[in-house]
Write an enzyme that holds these catalytic residues in place. Sequence first.
Site, short mmCIF file in Angstrom:
data_model
loop_
_atom_site.label_atom_id
_atom_site.label_comp_id
_atom_site.label_asym_id
_atom_site.label_seq_id
_atom_site.Cartn_x
_atom_site.Cartn_y
_atom_site.Cartn_z
N HIS A 162 -2.46 -42.99 3.04
CA HIS A 162 -1.71 -44.21 2.75
C HIS A 162 -0.23 -43.98 3.03
O HIS A 162 0.32 -42.93 2.68
CB HIS A 162 -1.89 -44.63 1.28
CG HIS A 162 -3.30 -45.02 0.94
ND1 HIS A 162 -4.29 -44.09 0.72
CD2 HIS A 162 -3.88 -46.25 0.81
CE1 HIS A 162 -5.43 -44.72 0.45
NE2 HIS A 162 -5.21 -46.02 0.49
N ASP A 187 -3.24 -46.58 5.55
CA ASP A 187 -3.44 -47.93 5.02
C ASP A 187 -2.20 -48.47 4.32
O ASP A 187 -1.38 -47.70 3.78
CB ASP A 187 -4.58 -47.94 4.00
CG ASP A 187 -5.95 -47.88 4.64
OD1 ASP A 187 -6.03 -47.66 5.86
OD2 ASP A 187 -6.94 -48.03 3.90
#
Length: 245
Positions: A200, A53
């Site tokens: 992430h 992400d």
Amino acid sequence: MKLLKVILLFCVFILSISSNVSAASKNRYYYEKQGTAIWEVPVKEKVVAITFDDGPNDLYTPQVLDLLKKYNAKATFFLIGERVTRYPEVALREIEEGHEVANHTFSHARLQYLSDEQIRNQLQKTHEAIINATHVEPVLFRPPFGYYSERSINAVHELGYLTVMWSWHQDTFDWSNPGVYKIVSNVLKDTRKGDIVLFHDHGGDRTQTIDALKQILPALQKQGYSFVTVSQLLELKAGVKLPKF
């Protein structure tokens, strides 16, 4: 939207029709039954979908891509539109190396504070940014901070997107820099076929994420797992042929 979106949503419908969860309960299982959101995609094959992400990031995303290439792993990147406009070459590299790109809003917006029109604007701006950078039309969406509601899921679905969350037992919490050991342990302690794992590649110092991947990827490979995109998971579940990213 293009035929691919229709195929994807059909895949999810095939996945969901076997569910006997009551539609009166609007929780995770309700949305999976409706075919508007998924958390994981149980399959017979030993595969997992690793996802990232908040990128692209000009420092950490290339390091992630180098590791994925080393282990012949495919991943899905949920991209922030304004970052795609800053680093289009990184987003393009993701596509060129066989990964999947997806929508994560334009500014990492909190959907609970937006109107339906503002949600549509966030997704549409990112949609256009991704197409301009990669020449690929995204079909998957992940809400920032993992927030979802009936209103937000419906707004996203009306645009032709499938909302993709992650397996509840596969949140690495790497965004909080809990330590490499903790990230590795979170993933390896309970890996299941069809898991969707959350990482992430932006949002601070992602060195721990990089170092954890150096252990996680070979460890799962030793266990016989392969790494696929979210769309490839859906393909395996529904038996529908999808384009390769």
